[in-house]
Structure formats: structure tokens, C-alpha cells
Design a protein around this motif. Structure first.
Motif, mmCIF file in Angstrom:
data_model
loop_
_atom_site.group_PDB
_atom_site.id
_atom_site.type_symbol
_atom_site.label_atom_id
_atom_site.label_comp_id
_atom_site.label_asym_id
_atom_site.label_seq_id
_atom_site.Cartn_x
_atom_site.Cartn_y
_atom_site.Cartn_z
ATOM 1 N N ALA A 164 -13.319 108.906 -1.417
ATOM 2 C CA ALA A 164 -13.453 107.459 -1.230
ATOM 3 C C ALA A 164 -12.334 106.911 -0.356
ATOM 4 C CB ALA A 164 -13.461 106.748 -2.583
ATOM 5 N N ALA A 165 -11.218 107.625 -0.295
ATOM 6 C CA ALA A 165 -10.100 107.166 0.529
ATOM 7 C C ALA A 165 -10.432 107.211 2.012
ATOM 8 C CB ALA A 165 -8.860 108.012 0.244
ATOM 9 N N ALA A 199 -12.858 105.763 3.348
ATOM 10 C CA ALA A 199 -13.325 104.435 3.724
ATOM 11 C C ALA A 199 -12.095 103.616 4.100
ATOM 12 C CB ALA A 199 -14.080 103.792 2.574
ATOM 13 N N GLN A 232 -10.468 99.951 2.645
ATOM 14 C CA GLN A 232 -11.271 99.309 1.615
ATOM 15 C C GLN A 232 -10.403 99.004 0.410
ATOM 16 O OE1 GLN A 232 -14.936 100.838 0.323
ATOM 17 N NE2 GLN A 232 -15.860 100.825 2.344
ATOM 18 N N ASP A 233 -10.677 97.885 -0.211
ATOM 19 C CA ASP A 233 -9.989 97.486 -1.423
ATOM 20 C C ASP A 233 -10.794 98.028 -2.599
ATOM 21 O OD1 ASP A 233 -8.326 96.257 -3.235
ATOM 22 O OD2 ASP A 233 -9.314 94.311 -3.049
ATOM 23 N N LEU A 234 -10.387 99.156 -3.126
ATOM 24 C CA LEU A 234 -11.127 99.814 -4.191
ATOM 25 C C LEU A 234 -10.540 99.454 -5.545
ATOM 26 C CD1 LEU A 234 -11.451 103.345 -2.558
ATOM 27 C CD2 LEU A 234 -13.082 101.451 -2.481
ATOM 28 N N THR A 276 -10.852 100.513 -9.781
ATOM 29 C CA THR A 276 -11.339 101.473 -10.758
ATOM 30 C C THR A 276 -11.579 100.757 -12.079
ATOM 31 O OG1 THR A 276 -10.075 103.233 -9.707
ATOM 32 C CG2 THR A 276 -10.808 103.626 -11.956
ATOM 33 N N ASP A 279 -11.312 96.327 -16.862
ATOM 34 C CA ASP A 279 -10.583 96.266 -15.599
ATOM 35 C C ASP A 279 -9.131 95.969 -15.960
ATOM 36 O OD1 ASP A 279 -9.341 95.722 -13.203
ATOM 37 O OD2 ASP A 279 -10.891 94.358 -12.473
ATOM 38 N N ARG A 308 -17.546 92.302 -8.884
ATOM 39 C CA ARG A 308 -17.716 93.751 -8.745
ATOM 40 C C ARG A 308 -18.530 94.336 -9.890
ATOM 41 N NH1 ARG A 308 -13.121 96.408 -5.321
ATOM 42 N NH2 ARG A 308 -12.458 94.627 -4.093
#
Length: 194
Positions: A16-17, A19, A22-24, A26, A43, A174
């Protein structure tokens, strides 16, 4: 560890890194084995917990949902891709407030209950602010039929509160996207993604 063609560590932690920028976020999710219980998403960044509740799981909300919070009632997509939404808040007993509205109306198939995952929870002013901001988000979303016709009056907050609540708002967006209810509007989406 990820290596390039020459065996050098390129420092990426996951695919995923790749991308770029991107503000990911978890989430941690508690998914019961049986289908009769709500799924709870945490969260830690925004200090939130959210229960994803279907009609059959509403009766299994625990005592932790008896305090205040915010809820969204969600409708199924129609032939044009639109889905219905209604926002509400409860100063106390979020489970009772949300499930009474949820179970009394056939328009809704799912509810999302949201609380602070902290000792003191949301204040009424914070709930009013969040409800107003979420109203704006849903009213501007591309495929949402918002049943709340009047925007709630937003309370005045302390100087540091909006930053914390913006995290909560983004977390709610999200989680909605995670469960198939995207709140983006036309200019937010990538047309190539389809």
C-alpha cells in the motif's frame, strides 16, 4: 522489508505504500463469528469506535453503547445508485435512540453508531458540531439522499476542538466508505477508477 532489483532496502512497509502520498488510516475491527452481532471498528488515531449494525444485530449492542454519540441510518442503493442517509445524535443511550428509529422505519437496512473511545465521550456541543459537519458532507455527496432537510445549528467550540473533531469526521467518512457508502462528491473521485 522490501528490496529493489539490487537488493537494497527501499524502506516500504507494505504494498500500500506504493500509493504515492496517500493518507492511509488503519482500523482495528472486531468481527464476531456469528452473524447476529454487530461489527465494531476502532480508530485509535481519532479515538473513535463505531458499531456497524444491521436489523438483526441491533439487540446485541452492549452496555458501552448506552452513553452518548452520533448515528447514521443508511438505506440501500436504488436503481440510480443513490442511497439514503439520516443523521442523529444522542446525549445518552445511543443504542436506544438509534435502534428505535432504525427498527421503526423500513427505509433503513443498516446503522452506524459512533462514540468517542475515551473516558468522557463527546460533549453535546461536539455532537452538534459533528452532526452539522456530517450534514454538509452528506448533502454535498454525489449519491446520497439526505433525509435531514434542515442543517442542525453548530455549537461554538473551544479553539483546539475543531482539529480533534476533524479527525473524527474523516474517520466516519472512511468507515462509511469501508461499508460501501462513499461520501465523495463528483470532483473528489478519480474518473479512471470507474
Amino acid at each position: 522489508m522490501f528490496l529493489d532489483d539490487e537488493g537494497n532496502d527501499i524502506g516500504k512497509q507494505s504494498p500500500a505504500a506504493d500509493a504515492a502520498d496517500q493518507d492511509l488510516v488503519t482500523f482495528a475491527a472486531v468481527v464476531p463469528e456469528g452473524v447476529g452481532f454487530p461489527i465494531v471498528v476502532f480508530d485509535n488515531n481519532a479515538a473513535l469506535r463505531a458499531a456497524i449494525v444491521d436489523r438483526g444485530t441491533a439487540r446485541h449492542l452492549g452496555d458501552e453503547w448506552r452513553s452518548g454519540g452520533l448515528y447514521l441510518l443508511l438505506g440501500r442503493r436504488n436503481a440510480t445508485g443513490e442511497w439514503g442517509a439520516s443523521i442523529g445524535t444522542a446525549i445518552s443511550d445511543l443504542a436506544e435512540q438509534a435502534t428505535s428509529r432504525f427498527c421503526d422505519q423500513d427505509d433503513w437496512y443498516r446503522a452506524l453508531l459512533v462514540q468517542r473511545d475515551t473516558t468522557y465521550g463527546f460533549t453535546s456541543a461536539q455532537l452538534d458540531w459533528l452532526e452539522g459537519q456530517l450534514h454538509d458532507v452528506l448533502a454535498a455527496a454525489q449519491n446520497v439522499r439526505l433525509t435531514n432537510k434542515t442543517k442542525p445549528v453548530e455549537a461554538t467550540l473551544g479553539s483546539s476542538e475543531p482539529q480533534v473533531l476533524e479527525l473524527a469526521l474523516e474517520s466516519i467518512r472512511r468507515v462509511l466508505r469501508l461499508i460501501g457508502h462513499d461520501t465523495s462528491h463528483g470532483d473528489d473521485t478519480d474518473p479512471a477508477a470507474g
